[in-house]
Design an enzyme around this catalytic site. Structure first.
Site: not given
Ligand code: GLU
Length: 326
Positions: A251-253
């Protein structure tokens, strides 16, 4: 009928290796079958989308070697290819559904409406099934609520199971009423992902949808909308997601894995495509490869059916932090 595939990203952040993989698989399926490929920007939920990501998305895709025959920048016969410019089409579709008495106003609180357009992720992640509270309101109750709150619009699910064959996930069956009646227009007037995606796939003549498995359980809803609008639905193939070492979707993390960040660090497009290909059953070795070199050998059936879990080493090798595999 000519194969027409598409990639339909939401410009709410930088493109990530996980989205790049979905785009690559959809593009390879189209190109390996002599099909056309369409790029559509799904910015219907304006508050979530940022203009700077539109151009970056296209830049990232091109840099990766993924091209398109119709899209926001080059136009095409079914444009515009940006959802925020297609609002009239959605209103017309809503009218057609309304005429068939398939919609009803819902006055339930915002908390119950969470995740309609902002997280278009199917039954599982849309929270508890809508219990149909507002389906049963009398005219009088409706008028009374109308004076206090503007309603959303929900699609009335029929009382039958939904079944379809998924090109990647196999046969699917959903019980009658699964997920409950779903929102097609939010109380703030924004049409839902479910409605916009169907209206656009229909208008653009999409024959084949290859997308992430997180959208698998949106499909029965979309099939109902196609049916109600009198348009033949495309074939669907939902490809498993790329997951990090923790088993959760990349994910974006994992910020370092945005395509822009990788490019700026000097990682080559071929290195990224090669890394994706090696864990996606597209190539038997870990080596840099250009996207177009995968077309000739691509078969959707070769893509693993389970989520692909990549390890830290894969991530650091991709990010150029570790030496290439021997
Ligand atoms: N816009 C959706 C997303 O970015 C994908 C829509 C689709 O492929 O149907 O999650």
């Amino acid at each position: 009928m000519t194969y027409r595939g598409r990639f339909a990203p939401t410009p709410s952040g930088e493109m990530h290796v996980g989205n790049a993989r979905t785009a690559l698989l959809a593009w390879l399926d189209a190109r390996s079958r002599g099909g056309q490929f369409i790029l559509r920007i799904e910015d219907i939920d304006k508050p979530r989308c940022k203009p700077q990501y539109y151009d970056l998305l296209m830049e990232d895709l091109r840099w990766l070697g993924i091209d398109w025959d119709e899209g926001p920048d080059i136009g095409g016969p079914f444009g515009p290819y940006v959802q925020s410019l297609r609002l009239g089409d959605y209103e017309r579709a809503l009218k057609r559904l309304e005429e068939q008495h398939l919609l009803y106003p819902c006055y339930c609180s915002r908390a119950e409406l969470m995740a309609v357009a902002s997280a278009p992720h199917g039954l599982g992640s849309e929270g508890p099934a809508y219990p149909g509270t507002c389906r049963k309101l009398t005219e009088e109750e409706r008028r009374e609520r109308e004076s206090r709150k503007s309603p959303s619009l929900r699609f009335r699910l029929p009382d039958r199971a939904a079944a379809f064959e998924d090109g990647a996930a196999g046969p699917q069956r959903f019980e009658p009423g699964a997920g409950g009646d779903f929102v097609v227009r939010r109380a703030d007037g924004i049409v839902s992902y479910q409605l916009a995606v169907v209206v656009d796939d229909a208008a653009m003549g999409i024959t084949d949808v290859v997308r992430g498995a997180d959208l698998l359980d949106s499909t029965p809803r979309q099939l109902l909308l196609f049916e109600a609008l009198g348009v033949e639905a495309p074939r669907y193939a939902h490809v498993p997601l790329l997951c990090g070492p923790d088993g959760k979707r990349l994910a974006k993390r994992h910020g370092a894995l945005s395509i822009r960040a990788l490019r700026e660090r000097g990682v080559r497009a071929e290195t990224i495509i090669g890394a994706i290909a090696s864990v996606s059953g597209l190539h038997d070795r870990v080596e840099p490869i250009a996207a177009h070199e995968l077309i000739g050998r691509f078969r959707l059936e070769d893509v693993p059916g389970e989520p692909v879990i990549v390890d830290e080493q894969w991530i650091s090798r991709l990010a150029g932090e570790a030496p290439p595999a021997p």
